[in-house]
Scaffold this motif. Structure first.
Motif, PDB file in Angstrom:
ATOM      1  N   ARG A   1      -5.377   9.167 -14.425  1.00  0.00           N
ATOM      2  CA  ARG A   1      -4.039   9.556 -14.887  1.00  0.00           C
ATOM      3  C   ARG A   1      -2.959   9.152 -13.894  1.00  0.00           C
ATOM      4  NH1 ARG A   1      -2.996  13.903 -11.890  1.00  0.00           N
ATOM      5  NH2 ARG A   1      -4.735  15.234 -11.272  1.00  0.00           N
ATOM      6  N   VAL A   2      -3.273   9.171 -12.588  1.00  0.00           N
ATOM      7  CA  VAL A   2      -2.315   8.756 -11.566  1.00  0.00           C
ATOM      8  C   VAL A   2      -2.083   7.251 -11.664  1.00  0.00           C
ATOM      9  CG1 VAL A   2      -1.884   8.566  -9.074  1.00  0.00           C
ATOM     10  CG2 VAL A   2      -2.892  10.652 -10.027  1.00  0.00           C
ATOM     11  N   ALA A   3      -3.165   6.496 -11.809  1.00  0.00           N
ATOM     12  CA  ALA A   3      -3.043   5.040 -11.957  1.00  0.00           C
ATOM     13  C   ALA A   3      -2.272   4.694 -13.215  1.00  0.00           C
ATOM     14  CB  ALA A   3      -4.427   4.395 -11.971  1.00  0.00           C
ATOM     15  N   ALA A   4      -2.567   5.388 -14.307  1.00  0.00           N
ATOM     16  CA  ALA A   4      -1.888   5.112 -15.570  1.00  0.00           C
ATOM     17  C   ALA A   4      -0.392   5.402 -15.470  1.00  0.00           C
ATOM     18  CB  ALA A   4      -2.517   5.927 -16.698  1.00  0.00           C
ATOM     19  N   ALA A   5      -0.053   6.507 -14.816  1.00  0.00           N
ATOM     20  CA  ALA A   5       1.365   6.869 -14.678  1.00  0.00           C
ATOM     21  C   ALA A   5       2.107   5.856 -13.823  1.00  0.00           C
ATOM     22  CB  ALA A   5       1.496   8.260 -14.065  1.00  0.00           C
ATOM     23  N   HIS A   6       1.451   5.343 -12.778  1.00  0.00           N
ATOM     24  CA  HIS A   6       2.108   4.386 -11.886  1.00  0.00           C
ATOM     25  C   HIS A   6       2.181   2.992 -12.500  1.00  0.00           C
ATOM     26  CE1 HIS A   6       3.573   2.602  -8.225  1.00  0.00           C
ATOM     27  NE2 HIS A   6       2.638   1.679  -8.338  1.00  0.00           N
ATOM     28  N   CYS A   7       1.105   2.562 -13.120  1.00  0.00           N
ATOM     29  CA  CYS A   7       0.999   1.189 -13.625  1.00  0.00           C
ATOM     30  C   CYS A   7       1.420   1.052 -15.078  1.00  0.00           C
ATOM     31  CB  CYS A   7      -0.425   0.673 -13.440  1.00  0.00           C
ATOM     32  SG  CYS A   7      -0.924   0.614 -11.708  1.00  0.00           S
ATOM     33  N   GLY A   8       1.731   2.166 -15.722  1.00  0.00           N
ATOM     34  CA  GLY A   8       2.188   2.106 -17.112  1.00  0.00           C
ATOM     35  C   GLY A   8       1.096   1.811 -18.107  1.00  0.00           C
ATOM     36  N   ASP A   9      -0.128   2.186 -17.788  1.00  0.00           N
ATOM     37  CA  ASP A   9      -1.242   1.954 -18.726  1.00  0.00           C
ATOM     38  C   ASP A   9      -1.225   2.931 -19.872  1.00  0.00           C
ATOM     39  OD1 ASP A   9      -2.090  -0.020 -17.053  1.00  0.00           O
ATOM     40  OD2 ASP A   9      -3.637   1.170 -16.094  1.00  0.00           O
TER      41      ASP A   9
ATOM     42  N   ALA B   1       0.822  -1.213   0.000  1.00  0.00           N
ATOM     43  CA  ALA B   1       0.000   0.000   0.000  1.00  0.00           C
ATOM     44  C   ALA B   1       0.855   1.262   0.000  1.00  0.00           C
ATOM     45  CB  ALA B   1      -0.944  -0.006   1.197  1.00  0.00           C
ATOM     46  N   MET B   2       1.875   1.296   0.822  1.00  0.00           N
ATOM     47  CA  MET B   2       2.681   2.510   0.938  1.00  0.00           C
ATOM     48  C   MET B   2       3.563   2.746  -0.292  1.00  0.00           C
ATOM     49  SD  MET B   2       1.486   3.912   3.549  1.00  0.00           S
ATOM     50  CE  MET B   2       2.615   5.307   3.612  1.00  0.00           C
ATOM     51  N   SER B   3       3.677   1.753  -1.154  1.00  0.00           N
ATOM     52  CA  SER B   3       4.430   1.944  -2.399  1.00  0.00           C
ATOM     53  C   SER B   3       3.585   2.635  -3.469  1.00  0.00           C
ATOM     54  CB  SER B   3       4.926   0.597  -2.930  1.00  0.00           C
ATOM     55  OG  SER B   3       3.848  -0.163  -3.481  1.00  0.00           O
ATOM     56  N   LEU B   4       2.291   2.796  -3.215  1.00  0.00           N
ATOM     57  CA  LEU B   4       1.380   3.379  -4.192  1.00  0.00           C
ATOM     58  C   LEU B   4       1.244   4.884  -3.961  1.00  0.00           C
ATOM     59  CD1 LEU B   4      -1.264   0.536  -4.019  1.00  0.00           C
ATOM     60  CD2 LEU B   4       0.408   0.935  -5.853  1.00  0.00           C
ATOM     61  N   PRO B   5       1.332   5.676  -5.032  1.00  0.00           N
ATOM     62  CA  PRO B   5       1.265   7.131  -4.899  1.00  0.00           C
ATOM     63  C   PRO B   5       0.009   7.610  -4.166  1.00  0.00           C
ATOM     64  CG  PRO B   5       1.927   6.538  -7.126  1.00  0.00           C
ATOM     65  CD  PRO B   5       1.529   5.260  -6.423  1.00  0.00           C
TER      66      PRO B   5
ATOM     67  N   VAL C   1      -4.503  -5.219  -3.624  1.00  0.00           N
ATOM     68  CA  VAL C   1      -4.282  -3.877  -3.073  1.00  0.00           C
ATOM     69  C   VAL C   1      -4.146  -2.855  -4.207  1.00  0.00           C
ATOM     70  CG1 VAL C   1      -2.703  -2.426  -1.722  1.00  0.00           C
ATOM     71  CG2 VAL C   1      -3.333  -4.712  -0.896  1.00  0.00           C
ATOM     72  N   THR C   2      -3.411  -3.192  -5.235  1.00  0.00           N
ATOM     73  CA  THR C   2      -3.232  -2.263  -6.361  1.00  0.00           C
ATOM     74  C   THR C   2      -4.553  -2.009  -7.082  1.00  0.00           C
ATOM     75  OG1 THR C   2      -0.934  -2.970  -6.624  1.00  0.00           O
ATOM     76  CG2 THR C   2      -1.945  -1.825  -8.497  1.00  0.00           C
ATOM     77  N   ASP C   3      -5.347  -3.054  -7.301  1.00  0.00           N
ATOM     78  CA  ASP C   3      -6.651  -2.867  -7.951  1.00  0.00           C
ATOM     79  C   ASP C   3      -7.569  -1.997  -7.095  1.00  0.00           C
ATOM     80  OD1 ASP C   3      -5.848  -4.360 -10.129  1.00  0.00           O
ATOM     81  OD2 ASP C   3      -6.950  -6.167  -9.550  1.00  0.00           O
ATOM     82  N   ALA C   4      -7.535  -2.199  -5.775  1.00  0.00           N
ATOM     83  CA  ALA C   4      -8.351  -1.373  -4.872  1.00  0.00           C
ATOM     84  C   ALA C   4      -7.899   0.084  -4.941  1.00  0.00           C
ATOM     85  CB  ALA C   4      -8.249  -1.905  -3.441  1.00  0.00           C
ATOM     86  N   TRP C   5      -6.613   0.308  -4.945  1.00  0.00           N
ATOM     87  CA  TRP C   5      -6.056   1.655  -5.049  1.00  0.00           C
ATOM     88  C   TRP C   5      -6.480   2.324  -6.353  1.00  0.00           C
ATOM     89  CZ3 TRP C   5      -2.272   3.014  -8.728  1.00  0.00           C
ATOM     90  CH2 TRP C   5      -1.691   4.277  -8.560  1.00  0.00           C
ATOM     91  N   ARG C   6      -6.455   1.557  -7.440  1.00  0.00           N
ATOM     92  CA  ARG C   6      -6.834   2.107  -8.751  1.00  0.00           C
ATOM     93  C   ARG C   6      -8.278   2.607  -8.758  1.00  0.00           C
ATOM     94  NH1 ARG C   6      -3.672  -0.565 -13.528  1.00  0.00           N
ATOM     95  NH2 ARG C   6      -5.261   0.566 -14.666  1.00  0.00           N
TER      96      ARG C   6
END
Length: 113
Positions: free
Chosen positions: A105-113, A11-15, A94-99
């Protein structure tokens, strides 16, 4: 089996994520929106999940997944037994919940979408 520390690490690794202790429960949120929460005994993890899909998820593996407590049923939320998760699956959940709670745009920048 994953631990609270494993959940925290993902969780803490996610922006934009912050950790909070609210009524003896560890919660991870973006702004004011909680996307992951641990039970007081840290055996269950609630997480953001589409309401319309949760019954199917719980039915697919009722030994692992549980419906939210009645007061949380109005939210996009479901629970899982931490003892049933591996680290890869934990990271996905956890990543899907965060998304679900960050701007696209934040999810795309972090996950490379």
């Amino acid at each position: 089996m994953v631990t609270t520390q494993d959940v925290r690490q993902v969780a803490m690794s996610l922006p934009r994520t912050t950790e909070h202790l609210i009524r003896d429960r560890i919660k991870f949120r973006v702004g004011r929106i909680v996307y992951v929460s641990l039970s007081r005994d840290e055996t269950l993890m609630g997480f953001a999940f589409p309401k319309e899909e949760r019954a199917a998820l719980v039915a697919s593996d009722p030994d692992r997944f549980l419906m939210p407590i009645p007061s949380d049923e109005r939210y996009n939320w479901v629970r899982v037994r931490l003892a049933t998760l591996g680290t890869v699956e934990l990271a996905e959940i956890v990543t899907d919940a965060w998304r679900m709670v960050v701007p696209k745009r934040v999810a795309a920048a972090h996950c490379g979408d």
